[in-house]
Write a protein that holds these residues in place. Structure first.
Motif, short mmCIF file in Angstrom:
data_model
loop_
_atom_site.label_atom_id
_atom_site.label_comp_id
_atom_site.label_asym_id
_atom_site.label_seq_id
_atom_site.Cartn_x
_atom_site.Cartn_y
_atom_site.Cartn_z
N VAL A 1 30.82 -5.81 -26.42
CA VAL A 1 30.40 -6.56 -27.05
C VAL A 1 30.32 -7.53 -28.10
N GLU A 2 30.83 -8.96 -28.13
CA GLU A 2 30.42 -9.56 -29.26
C GLU A 2 29.58 -10.86 -28.93
N ILE A 3 28.53 -11.01 -29.53
CA ILE A 3 27.55 -11.44 -29.12
C ILE A 3 26.88 -12.50 -29.98
N PRO A 4 27.49 -13.79 -29.40
CA PRO A 4 27.17 -15.46 -30.00
C PRO A 4 25.76 -15.91 -31.22
N GLU A 5 25.92 -15.66 -32.23
CA GLU A 5 24.47 -16.01 -32.53
C GLU A 5 23.22 -17.01 -32.01
N VAL A 6 23.65 -17.48 -31.54
CA VAL A 6 22.90 -18.48 -30.63
C VAL A 6 22.13 -17.68 -30.03
N MET A 7 22.39 -16.41 -29.70
CA MET A 7 21.66 -15.54 -28.36
C MET A 7 20.25 -15.06 -29.35
N PHE A 8 20.98 -14.13 -29.54
CA PHE A 8 19.93 -13.85 -31.04
C PHE A 8 19.56 -14.85 -31.54
N THR A 9 19.64 -15.85 -31.61
CA THR A 9 18.47 -16.93 -32.28
C THR A 9 17.41 -16.99 -30.90
N GLU A 10 17.67 -17.35 -30.02
CA GLU A 10 16.94 -18.45 -29.26
C GLU A 10 16.42 -16.67 -28.48
N ARG A 11 16.75 -16.61 -28.97
CA ARG A 11 15.74 -14.35 -28.01
C ARG A 11 14.45 -13.98 -29.14
N VAL A 12 15.04 -14.07 -30.22
CA VAL A 12 14.26 -14.15 -31.30
C VAL A 12 12.94 -15.86 -30.75
N LYS A 13 13.61 -16.31 -31.06
CA LYS A 13 12.34 -17.54 -30.88
C LYS A 13 12.00 -16.93 -29.79
N LEU A 14 12.14 -16.84 -28.36
CA LEU A 14 11.44 -16.68 -27.84
C LEU A 14 10.09 -15.06 -27.68
N MET A 15 10.57 -14.45 -28.68
CA MET A 15 9.75 -13.50 -29.17
C MET A 15 8.59 -13.58 -29.75
N VAL A 16 8.83 -14.91 -30.98
CA VAL A 16 7.62 -15.71 -31.93
C VAL A 16 6.74 -15.98 -30.42
N GLU A 17 7.62 -16.83 -29.98
CA GLU A 17 6.83 -17.18 -28.71
C GLU A 17 5.42 -16.41 -28.10
N ASP A 18 5.98 -15.53 -27.61
CA ASP A 18 5.68 -14.44 -27.10
C ASP A 18 4.17 -13.72 -27.47
N LEU A 19 4.32 -13.43 -29.42
CA LEU A 19 3.52 -13.35 -30.05
C LEU A 19 3.18 -14.37 -30.45
N ASN A 20 2.93 -15.55 -30.08
CA ASN A 20 2.27 -16.71 -30.68
C ASN A 20 1.17 -17.36 -29.79
N ARG A 21 1.97 -16.19 -28.30
CA ARG A 21 0.61 -17.02 -27.26
C ARG A 21 -0.37 -14.88 -27.21
N ASN A 22 0.06 -14.25 -27.03
CA ASN A 22 -0.79 -12.95 -27.81
C ASN A 22 -1.94 -13.45 -28.16
N LEU A 23 -1.50 -13.94 -29.64
CA LEU A 23 -2.32 -13.45 -30.51
C LEU A 23 -2.82 -15.01 -29.74
N THR A 24 -2.97 -16.33 -29.97
CA THR A 24 -3.83 -17.43 -29.40
C THR A 24 -4.92 -16.27 -28.10
N GLN A 25 -4.75 -15.21 -27.68
CA GLN A 25 -5.49 -15.15 -26.52
C GLN A 25 -6.87 -14.04 -27.39
N GLN A 26 -5.82 -13.59 -28.41
CA GLN A 26 -7.09 -12.74 -29.07
C GLN A 26 -7.86 -13.82 -30.75
N GLY A 27 -8.02 -15.28 -30.54
CA GLY A 27 -8.50 -16.07 -31.29
C GLY A 27 -7.94 -16.20 -32.73
N MET A 28 -6.33 -15.58 -32.34
CA MET A 28 -6.32 -15.93 -33.84
C MET A 28 -4.72 -16.83 -34.08
#
Length: 427
Positions: free
Chosen positions: A301-328
């Motif tokens: 499958v040839e995946i559009p770049e925007v799908m990678f970008t959006e997924r990475v953005k979601l992963m960073v948001e998840d990381l940020n939420r987890n860090l916030t819960q740890q006080g960081m």
């Protein structure tokens, strides 16, 4: 309204949408009323100026712009449903025809979900490893429990050894000057825990109670404090107390003390059973992963770049939420890991690519096999969730619907069902 679809390039389509002239006129008239409430038209109270005067005051383009703001969005959404495309990004909209008395025509160019070319996904015969637990593993678990229940004994005499707990005073210096954060009193440190920078704990081994000593170390180049990174330092340290673990013998009395069992053999049997459950779960997970990996590798499958970008953005948001819960904060995380936003995005990209491709392939297989979840299956899973979170199932379902999350939940259940199908087909 009518829609035509044109494939512009791979994963990109253009919708030409025609909105009836009557709807456009209604939208322009509504725009005039809306604008009349927002602007002052000389000679009229706000909201009372007729369309002709609003148009003279603001210009026809202002009315058209206001009308398009309210008309194109719903028309585009309706066109997406009617055409059956699955956009993965915002559209680029160009007006083709805009004139009262005529149909409104616009083109919406948009990136769509890519088509998956499935490879072999059935009959792959990927075997699952047999689950087993060795006596060595049971003994390791037993020793771990022995360590957990060890008694700390304060030494009157003796030297610091690995795994000892020492109580120390210390102060760190670089170039003969004490640095901020490098001083503590009555600090408890387990030797070998890796709590301090490399070389510090090792430098305490062999020291005696009451001894003062200098421990020479070098801060790592990637140390989170740039003022100390790569610098040589000396810690003036005083050994105040040494405590050593005293292990109980592995016998029936130990079993009685640390568990509900009367004998060591009973305890070992329980540990073996628990280990077996863990191993069986891991073996099952490894097999499932092997099946999915093979199936996904077989597909293209040839995946559009925007799908990678959006997924990475979601992963960073998840990381940020987890860090916030740890006080960081995310910025602190970048500092501690010697990285930055760009490094993080590049680091997450391979994982994002694998995640997106896996989802697309599983979705394609689900469609090819007609795999769907029933209303009863959805309700059953929501009931399990409600019991876990101690909420009313009906209320929880309504909340999921209100937040627009039920569709994602159903998609996740469908994906799980597809995975189970693949495991059955490739045993």
């Amino acid at each position: 309204m009518s829609v035509s679809v044109e494939k512009v390039e791979k994963n990109v389509v253009a919708l030409e949408v025609t909105v009836e002239a009557e709807k456009f006129v209604v939208a322009v008239n509504q725009a005039a009323k809306s604008l009349a409430k927002k602007v002052n038209v000389p000679g009229f109270r706000k909201g009372k100026a007729p369309r002709r005067m609003v148009e003279l005051h603001l210009g026809k383009e202002a009315l058209y712009d206001e009308a398009l703001d309210h008309l194109i969005g719903p028309a585009y959404s309706e066109a997406v449903v009617e055409s059956g495309i699955e956009p993965v990004d915002r559209p680029e909209v160009d007006l083709v025809q805009i004139e009262e008395g005529k149909n409104l025509i616009f083109k919406a160019k948009v990136i769509v979900k890519p088509e998956v070319e499935l490879g072999d996904y059935k009959g792959l015969q990927i075997e699952q490893d047999a689950a087993s637990v060795s006596e060595e593993q049971v003994l390791e678990e037993l020793k771990s429990k022995q360590q957990q229940h060890a008694r700390l004994v304060t030494l009157e005499v003796g030297k610091v050894e690995n795994d000892d707990t020492v109580t120390i005073d210390f102060e760190g210096f670089t170039d003969g000057v004490a640095f901020i954060g490098g001083k503590a009193e009555s600090y408890e440190l387990v030797i070998g825990s890796g709590t301090f920078i490399p070389g510090f704990e090792e430098g305490l081994i062999g020291a005696e109670v009451g001894q003062d000593l200098d421990v020479n170390v070098t801060f790592p180049d990637e140390y989170h404090s740039t003022e100390l990174a790569g610098k040589a330092a000396v810690f003036k340290t005083s050994i105040k107390k040494i405590q050593r673990k005293e292990l109980s013998p592995l016998d029936d009395e130990f079993a009685k003390d640390v568990s509900e069992f009367e004998t060591l053999d009973e305890l070992k049997t329980d540990l073996r059973n628990k280990l077996m459950k863990t191993v069986e779960s891991q073996v099952k997970a490894d097999h499932l992963k092997a099946v999915i990996t093979k199936v996904v590798d077989n597909a293209s499958v040839e995946i559009p770049e925007v799908m990678f970008t959006e997924r990475v953005k979601l992963m960073v948001e998840d990381l940020n939420r987890n860090l916030t819960q740890q006080g960081m904060t995310l910025e602190q995380y970048y500092q501690f890991t010697n990285s930055n936003e760009q490094v993080m995005l590049e680091r997450l990209r391979p994982q994002a690519a694998e995640s997106v491709k896996t989802e697309l392939v599983l979705e394609a297989i689900g469609k090819a096999e007609g795999i769907e979840v029933t209303e009863d299956e959805v309700n059953e899973e929501i009931q399990k969730l409600s019991e876990r979170y101690k909420q009313d199932a009906k209320t929880l379902k309504q909340a999921l619907m209100a937040r627009g999350e039920l569709g994602f939940y159903i998609q996740s259940l469908t994906s799980d069902k597809t995975v189970n199908f693949l495991v059955e087909q490739n045993a």
